[in-house]
Design an enzyme around this catalytic site. Structure first.
Site, PDB file in Angstrom:
ATOM      1  N   HIS A 148       0.862  -1.197   0.000  1.00  0.00           N
ATOM      2  CA  HIS A 148       0.000   0.000   0.000  1.00  0.00           C
ATOM      3  C   HIS A 148       0.892   1.239   0.000  1.00  0.00           C
ATOM      4  O   HIS A 148       1.275   1.742   1.063  1.00  0.00           O
ATOM      5  CB  HIS A 148      -0.919  -0.052   1.234  1.00  0.00           C
ATOM      6  N   HIS A 201      -9.582   0.885  -1.263  1.00  0.00           N
ATOM      7  CA  HIS A 201      -9.545   1.557   0.034  1.00  0.00           C
ATOM      8  C   HIS A 201     -10.960   1.500   0.614  1.00  0.00           C
ATOM      9  O   HIS A 201     -11.930   1.842  -0.078  1.00  0.00           O
ATOM     10  CB  HIS A 201      -9.159   3.026  -0.134  1.00  0.00           C
ATOM     11  N   GLU A 227     -11.172   3.506   5.969  1.00  0.00           N
ATOM     12  CA  GLU A 227     -10.085   4.386   6.452  1.00  0.00           C
ATOM     13  C   GLU A 227     -10.759   5.437   7.332  1.00  0.00           C
ATOM     14  O   GLU A 227     -10.580   5.443   8.543  1.00  0.00           O
ATOM     15  CB  GLU A 227      -9.365   5.018   5.254  1.00  0.00           C
TER      16      GLU A 227
HETATM   17  N1  ADE Z   1      -4.590   8.598  -2.110  1.00  0.00           N
HETATM   18  C1  ADE Z   1      -3.374   8.730  -1.595  1.00  0.00           C
HETATM   19  N2  ADE Z   1      -3.381   8.408  -0.290  1.00  0.00           N
HETATM   20  C2  ADE Z   1      -4.649   8.045   0.020  1.00  0.00           C
HETATM   21  C3  ADE Z   1      -5.289   7.579   1.190  1.00  0.00           C
HETATM   22  N3  ADE Z   1      -4.649   7.439   2.352  1.00  0.00           N
HETATM   23  N4  ADE Z   1      -6.609   7.323   1.131  1.00  0.00           N
HETATM   24  C4  ADE Z   1      -7.275   7.475  -0.012  1.00  0.00           C
HETATM   25  N5  ADE Z   1      -6.722   7.893  -1.135  1.00  0.00           N
HETATM   26  C5  ADE Z   1      -5.406   8.170  -1.131  1.00  0.00           C
HETATM   27 ZN    ZN Z   2      -3.816   4.710   0.464  1.00  0.00          ZN
END
Ligand code: ADE
Ligand code: ZN
Length: 346
Positions: free
Chosen positions: A25, A205, A208
């Site tokens: 990642h 993703h 988060e």
């Molecule tokens: N693009 C770059 N870093 C990211 C992240 N942490 N979450 C979503 N998109 C991203």
């Molecule tokens: Zn990311």
């Protein structure tokens, strides 16, 4: 799986640094250090909105993901030529190899760059050439995952996929990145179905900043094989059971979570609890030029904050190879190297 003998606390940072690992990642645009950004701006005849490297670095303070994405996007404006994409990727792979990363799966997006008048061809050829050269130069294997930008439409993602298809053999997978809240995975159901038909490996993703529901739909609607971040899963026991049952890997990025205020402190991060629950978690750097550390700094700071052990270090490195898209016998070769390193470390 090895049973690892205990390692004294003062030897743990060396173990973490020396162990072979995969990084799964990493957004390549998030590895662009201010020094290289200024050099590219100069050679491309572009003005930088900050007078020098130090003042740019001082701007890297974020309240949330969107705050970061705004600055990150501004940084990508210096990338104009195939050589720029090559140099950025070469610099990352050199830095990763120094951290004993032996395999990297690199995220990039083309929509940012096509939005600035740079072609998909330019981006992918620069990145791919750097990955190929790094094998000979640093002994590191690397592959590329094209991420759709989720704040844009599904139609735009279809166009992005179409433009990348002539270079399909240079890519291993498709991912989903950018502003999470308000852009659930199911917005991209049809384009992910198409990518799946085309034989791409799939990641997204999810969880988060977004809710566990986004992780469910990444799995059930997009049918991804790994979840990027996924830390919000801990709030949904049924989802944790699903991640365990199907051994779905999470690519966790502790310093990113700290800098984007997903957790108030590293000591409050849930990585240790995830591992204790049996989740296939890995440690990664996300956007190391912006978040204050490459992969080994993510390892050493998280282990320090959470009091984690050599057995957990082994588990994380083992997970990183197990969760990777490495084909053939290479995955076993890397795991053999990992085992040999743990057996001889003292
Ligand atoms: N693009 C770059 N870093 C990211 C992240 N942490 N979450 C979503 N998109 C991203
Ligand atoms: Zn990311």
């Amino acid at each position: 799986m090895l049973i690892v003998k205990p390692v004294p606390a003062d030897r743990l940072p060396d173990l973490l640094r020396l162990m072979p690992k995969a990084e799964l990642h990493i957004h390549i645009e998030g590895s662009l250090e201010p020094e290289l950004m200024f050099a590219m701006a100069q050679r491309n005849g572009l003005a930088m909105p900050y007078p020098d490297v130090e003042s740019l670095r001082r701007a890297y303070v974020f309240d949330n993901l969107q705050d970061f994405l705004d600055i990150y996007h501004a940084g990508t404006l210096v990338l104009r030529t195939e050589q720029d994409f090559y140099d950025m990727t070469h610099a990352y792979l050199a830095r990763a190899a120094a951290d004993n990363v032996v395999h990297a799966e690199i995220f990039f997006d083309t929509q940012t760059h096509t939005g600035h008048g740079v072609s998909t061809d330019t981006v992918i050829k620069g990145l791919h050439r750097a990955c190929a050269d790094a094998q000979a130069e640093f002994g590191i294997s690397a592959s590329l995952i094209l991420c759709f930008l989720r704040h844009l439409s599904e139609e735009a993602a279809f166009e992005c996929l179409e433009q990348a298809l002539p270079l399909r053999e240079k890519l291993v997978g498709i991912g989903l990145a950018s502003s999470e809240l308000g852009h659930p995975p199911e917005k991209f159901a049809r384009v992910f179905a198409r990518a799946r038909e085309l034989g791409f490996r799939l990641v997204a993703h999810a969880g988060e900043e977004g809710p566990p529901a986004y992780i469910w739909s990444a799995l059930d609607v997009l049918k991804v094989e790994r979840i990027d971040h996924g830390v919000q899963a801990i709030n949904d026991p049924a989802l944790m059971a699903r991640l365990l049952k199907d051994r779905i890997p999470l690519t966790v990025c502790p310093l990113s979570n700290l800098k984007l205020r997903v957790f108030p402190t590293l000591a409050m991060h849930n990585l240790g609890r995830m591992l204790d629950a049996g989740i296939v978690a890995t440690i990664n750097s996300d956007d190391p030029a912006y978040f204050g550390g490459y992969i080994n700094q993510n390892f050493t700071q998280t282990f320090d904050a959470l009091g984690m052990t050599a057995q957990q270090a082994y588990q994380l490195a083992h997970n990183s190879f197990g969760a990777s898209f490495i084909g053939g016998s290479l995955k076993h070769q890397y795991i053999d190297r990992l085992n040999a390193m743990f057996e001889t470390f003292s």
